[in-house]
Enzyme design. Structure first.
Site: not given
Length: 425
Positions: A137, A202
């Site tokens: 993230c 990601n």
């Protein structure tokens, strides 16, 4: 029909199409509807410690193509903002109702062994099939020492992975950040820590655009903004490259890979599988088009496999890996030249303009008696760069044709034009 069943890191699923950890997998209501639509698995939106994360409004922005279709999607949303207790209860219930579908739980807690020990034990008790460690993230959570702040430091990747393997019997998938110089170092660290698999990529650090009236980036939160995580079709080339880097790295060869990044249709999925992915995860396409897109994905992949004679995914998984190499090993004596099909050419001149202005002046403009122009490749000047083929608006009007080489294979390593060539091999 081809068999789409897959076993990934010991986790069985009816097909390789999984929903990635994101808003579509944040609650039982969404996940059950996804299973009903035919998704083979889901990765539950990232759980953390209580108190739960608090999100802002607004959260998303996008980039668009000339037709107004979303090509890139940016978000500044954090991990789940629902309590750990509620999420765990729903995960347990969903797994009981849908035992055949894969259910992996994404996790992110501070880099403290006791925190990881506690949460992996709680998830294990739900009956979930596996864990995905969110080390990617790029916004909000790194400021708290989590997410990409972990994924960017291989030593910490290895350490936290080892904790999870020590305290849980479930397969551990490490989700990698693309916001790093070389993805291979993180993948090697995950493997060293005992990871059963990695998933990537990601989201990528991004600002999608600026509101020039308010002079603030999007999405706008009370006149301010921040960088977010970029995903969608625009990131697919980056994701494919990083998947291939891990698949062909001797240090991580054979490590199961779950491919993520811009997968919007069956062909995208097939490309990731051809580079070694054992499952593929989808987010943006589902958010834009809804859960039902998986029907077309499954049908398209199955039909293509039938047309190629592939009975199961393993028949073509990884076949493109051996054909992906370093530039220095490419054949310097290989040659292609452009060919323009006069019958399909519409005389727009785009190939001529691009080649004349920005390439090798290898296309001649030949005026015709009726005032139009015909375009012809000057073969001796053509370097086979593909620019004309790319700019041509007519499918298959310009093709790249191989010329017979009068010299054998020669890599840059041994090319006499290379001042650092290896001699005598």
């Amino acid at each position: 029909m081809a068999n789409l069943k897959t076993t990934f890191a010991g986790i069985q699923a009816p097909n390789p199409f999984w929903l990635a950890s994101a808003p579509p997998t944040d609650k039982a209501y969404n996940v059950e509807r996804a299973y009903e639509a035919g998704w083979g698995g889901v990765v539950w939106k990232t759980l953390g410690e209580d108190p739960a994360a608090v999100n802002v409004s607004s959260r998303y922005s996008a980039t668009y193509d000339a037709k107004g279709q979303v090509v890139g999607f940016n978000n500044i949303e954090l991990i789940t903002d629902r309590s750990l207790e509620i999420n765990l209860r729903e995960i347990e219930a969903v797994k009981k109702h849908w035992p055949e579908q894969a259910l992996v739980v994404s996790l992110m807690v501070p880099c403290v062994e006791e925190s990881w020990k506690r949460i992996v034990k709680l998830v294990e008790e739900t009956g979930a099939d596996g864990l995905e460690l969110n080390f990617g993230c790029p916004h909000g959570m790194p400021e708290r020492g989590m997410g990409a702040a972990v994924g960017q430091v291989p030593d910490i990747v290895e350490q936290v992975t080892r904790w999870c393997k020590l305290h849980s019997r479930l397969p551990v998938i490490v989700k990698l950040t693309p916001n790093i110089t070389d993805i291979r170092f993180s993948a090697r660290a995950a493997k060293a820590g005992g990871a059963d698999a990695v998933s990537l990529i990601n989201t990528i650090n991004s600002i999608t655009g600026i509101d020039l009236d308010q002079m603030v980036a999007r999405p706008i939160v009370d006149g301010k903004s921040t960088h977010g995580g970029y995903c969608g079709p625009a990131v697919k080339p980056i994701a494919l490259n990083m998947v291939s880097e891990i698949a062909r790295d001797p240090a991580t060869f054979g490590l199961p890979i779950s491919g993520i990044g811009g997968i919007s249709n069956w062909r995208d999925a097939a490309e990731f599988i051809a580079l070694g992915a054992g499952s593929v995860q989808v987010c943006t396409a589902a958010m834009i088009h809804g859960f039902r897109i998986v029907s077309e994905m499954k049908d398209g992949l199955s039909r293509w496999m039938d047309s190629k004679g592939y009975e199961k995914l393993e028949d073509f998984r990884g076949l493109a890996v051996a054909n992906t190499t370093d530039w220095k090993y490419l054949n310097m004596n290989y040659k292609v030249v452009a060919n323009i099909n006069d019958d399909s050419c519409i005389g727009c001149g785009r190939c001529y303009i691009s080649c004349e202005d920005t390439s090798h002046q290898a296309i001649a403009k030949l005026p015709q008696p009726d005032g139009s122009n015909r375009y012809q490749v000057i073969e001796d000047e053509c370097v086979g760069c593909n620019l004309c083929e790319i700019t041509c608006p007519v499918s298959a009007c310009i093709t790249m044709e191989q010329r017979e080489a009068d010299k054998p294979y020669l890599s840059w390593i041994h090319d006499e034009r290379n001042p650092h060539r290896e001699v005598g091999h």
